[in-house]
Design a protein around this motif. Structure first.
Motif, PDB file in Angstrom:
ATOM      1  N   HIS A   1      -7.391   8.868  -5.282  1.00 40.10           N
ATOM      2  CA  HIS A   1      -6.559   8.567  -6.447  1.00 40.10           C
ATOM      3  C   HIS A   1      -7.349   7.778  -7.494  1.00 40.10           C
ATOM      4  O   HIS A   1      -7.363   8.111  -8.659  1.00 40.10           O
ATOM      5  CB  HIS A   1      -5.328   7.764  -6.010  1.00 40.10           C
TER       6      HIS A   1
ATOM      7  N   SER B   1       2.208  -0.226  -6.328  1.00 36.79           N
ATOM      8  CA  SER B   1       2.053   0.796  -5.292  1.00 36.79           C
ATOM      9  C   SER B   1       3.202   1.798  -5.316  1.00 36.79           C
ATOM     10  O   SER B   1       2.998   3.005  -5.137  1.00 36.79           O
ATOM     11  CB  SER B   1       1.983   0.137  -3.914  1.00 36.79           C
TER      12      SER B   1
ATOM     13  N   HIS C   1       0.859  -1.191   0.000  1.00 37.36           N
ATOM     14  CA  HIS C   1       0.000   0.000   0.000  1.00 37.36           C
ATOM     15  C   HIS C   1       0.892   1.237   0.000  1.00 37.36           C
ATOM     16  O   HIS C   1       1.601   1.502   0.985  1.00 37.36           O
ATOM     17  CB  HIS C   1      -0.903   0.002   1.242  1.00 37.36           C
TER      18      HIS C   1
ATOM     19  N   LYS D   1       2.924   4.207  -8.607  1.00 35.23           N
ATOM     20  CA  LYS D   1       1.738   5.036  -8.823  1.00 35.23           C
ATOM     21  C   LYS D   1       1.234   5.767  -7.583  1.00 35.23           C
ATOM     22  O   LYS D   1       0.627   6.832  -7.699  1.00 35.23           O
ATOM     23  CB  LYS D   1       0.601   4.165  -9.383  1.00 35.23           C
ATOM     24  N   PHE D   2       1.435   5.199  -6.405  1.00 32.83           N
ATOM     25  CA  PHE D   2       0.753   5.724  -5.227  1.00 32.83           C
ATOM     26  C   PHE D   2       1.692   6.004  -4.051  1.00 32.83           C
ATOM     27  O   PHE D   2       1.258   6.013  -2.903  1.00 32.83           O
ATOM     28  CB  PHE D   2      -0.348   4.750  -4.785  1.00 32.83           C
ATOM     29  N   SER D   3       2.967   6.234  -4.344  1.00 31.74           N
ATOM     30  CA  SER D   3       3.942   6.569  -3.304  1.00 31.74           C
ATOM     31  C   SER D   3       4.629   7.884  -3.669  1.00 31.74           C
ATOM     32  O   SER D   3       5.750   7.887  -4.186  1.00 31.74           O
ATOM     33  CB  SER D   3       4.981   5.450  -3.151  1.00 31.74           C
TER      34      SER D   3
ATOM     35  N   THR E   1       1.803   5.271   0.068  1.00 33.35           N
ATOM     36  CA  THR E   1       1.227   6.392   0.795  1.00 33.35           C
ATOM     37  C   THR E   1       2.194   7.560   0.813  1.00 33.35           C
ATOM     38  O   THR E   1       3.363   7.432   0.404  1.00 33.35           O
ATOM     39  CB  THR E   1       0.877   5.973   2.237  1.00 33.35           C
ATOM     40  N   SER E   2       1.721   8.690   1.300  1.00 32.08           N
ATOM     41  CA  SER E   2       2.569   9.867   1.451  1.00 32.08           C
ATOM     42  C   SER E   2       3.163   9.905   2.853  1.00 32.08           C
ATOM     43  O   SER E   2       2.672   9.241   3.770  1.00 32.08           O
ATOM     44  CB  SER E   2       1.753  11.137   1.212  1.00 32.08           C
TER      45      SER E   2
END
Length: 657
Positions: free
Chosen positions: A564, A581, A541, A584-586, A543-544
């Motif tokens: 997102h 992950s 997962h 795209k999402f870090s 994350t920021s």
């Protein structure tokens, strides 16, 4: 209880019933000697004469055969004090190697009895005892009890499933069985084995004690009251904390049906704008924020049903949209001043509208009714405003007391299975501080805890992962792994299967409350699906940096769903491959570092998701039997979407570039 139970008609004393309870010969010897005057002693058995009528015994036998639960009247008290001063029928003293004076408690009892303890002990024992066996000594002078059980235990072997733990379990079982045979009505136990001699971990002992008493309460056929009092020494802070931790999970699991406020409120975390506690088995959060962003299944709106565009009602109805406003207008004034509408554009599943009339009793009863409604509809979370503290002008402290009293009453009575999160969302800092102060004062209340036991299908161990560093009373800890450790290398290996990034560090997240909540969820899915469809996986997962503290100390937040992408449903997304992950999402921070969690996720039974899904759909005709998660592809899932906050645990945080 042990061995075979039969009905026997004796040759005299009228028509009565007999329990034949089989023991080993060594275990039975003391009981046999005590009953030698009776001619009805069987070899390797103890005879218990019962005044129960034949018809009553038939009912009990039928109940046992069908697995029905019989109300047993077992009550547990957890109190601070010293074991030697307890006024009960029997108390328990641990020992090692058949030596009654091997522990502090044994020595204290010996001093109180004027040196008679050893002689009486050896007379009753008639030989050495094995681990898990007890010697029952009655009539000791100077004590307030009828009898003392000297329980032979092993020293801790650093294995939660090993011989020492099993010896403790079996010893407690046997003591409770003998109490039943001798018709004792009360028993006091210390926190067995946690002293310097045996060195049991406090959380292991507290869990075993409560679990075994819970099993006994489920199976006990006697209808007379029976009290189990667990004595925590005033200086034993670790056991006090261990029982507090155990209580919440055992309450949700069904062993404990009611708890007094001393152990009912358990503080988890406090920040400037949030306080999180456990209220029984339900998480309660008081947060400073806007209720329209609550992120819960249900949002509660306060209104007098006359002026809909005032205070919090205006904010909620504006966010929900004109269709909801029109629906509520059409309702008018409900007979009981409470109704529900669709959520419209608000992002929850349902809105509950209620008038609380600035009255304490009305607030208590309506809050209770709302939680009962949420549980009946299988909603998992609900958000309240600070009721009547705005234009209604009610004192913030009084409003909070009434709300918490109503919520506590509902939770104690229901022992919810679905409802797991209550949020009170407060816009004004002044009101938030008043609510926070009231909740903190409840968390700080101390004293004894009175528990009523219920039956449960199988034990659930409250065990922290064995590879964690000792928590030493802390609820949260992050541990940076050494690059040369096998644990680090295993996590890094999984990450590098699909990525080429450079790992800066790997940290293990140790959060006691999140882990216990995850364990409860695991138990629920395991009970429902079985081992084959538990679906426990390590997933990724992204994350920021800003979100890490919230995830590690609270949970993966479903309210961010759709921020997102939400093409497979409005839940929390996890990827099978780290690259998905990480790429795209870090997002990188100012120094170029990115972050990603390796999470332990319970995927259970799954089906392909859809953007409109806010929860997994039913598996068949039964509406309550739903899938546990959603995926992108039924045959080879690459993405999993979950909807229960406790369905994932953030095990490791990888920082990389």
């Amino acid at each position: 209880i042990y061995g075979e139970r039969r009905r026997v008609r004796p040759s005299h004393r009228g028509r009565r019933n007999v329990y034949c309870i089989a023991f080993k010969e060594r275990e039975a010897s003391a009981q046999q000697r005590a009953l030698q005057r009776s001619e009805h002693v069987l070899k390797l058995a103890v005879i218990l004469w019962c005044s129960t009528s034949s018809s009553e015994m038939d009912v009990l036998n039928q109940g046992a055969a069908s697995g029905a639960t019989i109300k047993a009247g077992v009550q547990v008290e957890i109190v601070q004090g010293t074991i030697e001063n307890q006024q009960v029928d029997a108390l328990v003293s641990p020992m090692v190697g058949h030596d009654p004076l091997s522990t502090r408690i044994g020595k204290t009892l010996s001093n109180m009895t004027g040196g008679q303890l050893e002689a009486k002990f050896h007379k009753e024992a008639g030989g050495a005892t094995l681990p898990s066996e007890s010697v029952v000594v009655e009539g000791l002078p100077g004590l307030k009890c009828k009898a003392v059980f000297f329980l032979n235990l092993l020293c801790w072997d650093y294995d939660q499933h090993g011989s020492a733990a099993q010896t403790l379990r079996q010893g407690i079982k046997k003591i409770l069985a003998i109490c039943n045979i001798r018709a004792y009505s009360s028993l006091a136990l210390p926190v067995l084995g946690t002293g310097a001699l045996m060195r049991f971990p406090h959380n292991i002992t507290s869990t075993i004690l409560l679990e075994e008493v819970g099993v006994y309460g489920q199976n006990r056929a006697r209808r007379s009251p029976f009290l189990v009092r667990i004595i925590v020494h005033p200086k034993d802070k670790e056991s006090n904390q261990a029982f507090r931790s155990a209580q919440g999970v055992l309450h949700q699991r069904g062993f404990i049906s009611s708890v007094n406020p001393g152990f009912f409120y358990q503080c988890v975390s406090v920040t400037n704008d949030e306080i999180t506690t456990m209220m029984g088995g339900v998480k309660l959060q008081i947060v400073c924020g806007d209720i329209i962003n609550a992120g819960t299944d249900v949002i509660v709106n306060t209104t007098n049903f006359k002026n809909l565009c005032a205070g919090v009602s205006k904010a909620i109805l504006t966010a929900a949209g004109p269709a909801v406003h029109a629906e509520l207008t059409q309702v008018g004034i409900p007979a009981d001043f409470i109704c529900t509408t669709a959520a419209g554009q608000l992002g929850c599943k349902e809105i509950i509208h209620a008038s609380f009339k600035r009255k304490d009793e009305r607030i208590r009863n309506t809050c209770k009714k709302i939680l009962q409604f949420c549980e009946s509809k299988r909603f998992e979370s609900v958000a309240f405003p600070a009721i009547n503290t705005g234009q209604a002008g009610m004192n913030s402290g009084e409003a909070c007391k009434a709300m918490l009293d109503g919520m506590a009453s509902a939770i104690r009575e229901m022992n919810p299975n679905s409802l797991s999160l209550i949020r009170i969302v407060i816009l004004k800092q002044r009101v938030f501080q008043a609510f926070r102060s009231e909740l903190e004062s409840r968390c700080q209340q101390d004293g004894q805890s009175c528990l009523s036991l219920k039956g449960c299908a199988a034990p659930l161990a409250l065990e922290l992962p064995p590879h964690w560093e000792p928590m030493k009373g802390e609820a949260f800890k992050k541990v940076e792994l050494q690059p040369n450790s096998p644990e680090y290398q295993e996590v890094a290996k999984g990450f590098h299967k699909t990525t080429q990034y450079n790992i800066q560090k790997i940290e293990r997240v140790q959060n006691v409350y999140l882990w216990h909540a995850f364990s409860i969820c695991r138990y629920r899915i395991l009970s429902k699906n079985g081992e084959a469809e538990l679906g426990e996986k390590l997933l990724y997962h992204g994350t920021s940096a800003a979100s890490c503290n919230s995830i590690e100390r609270d949970r993966f937040d479903r309210s961010y769903a759709g921020k997102h992408a939400a093409i497979y449903g409005k839940g929390v997304y996890f990827a099978v491959n780290a690259s998905y992950s990480a790429d795209k999402f870090s997002p990188a921070d100012k120094s170029g570092l990115k972050r990603l969690y390796v999470a332990r996720v319970l995927t259970g039974r799954y089906t392909v998701g859809h953007p409109t899904m806010k929860t997994p759909p039913p598996r068949g005709a039964e509406a309550a039997d739903c899938f546990d998660s959603l995926v992108d592809n039924q045959q080879q899932p690459a993405i999993f979407v979950i909807f229960h906050d406790d369905q994932a645990y953030p095990e490791y945080l990888i920082t990389f570039s």
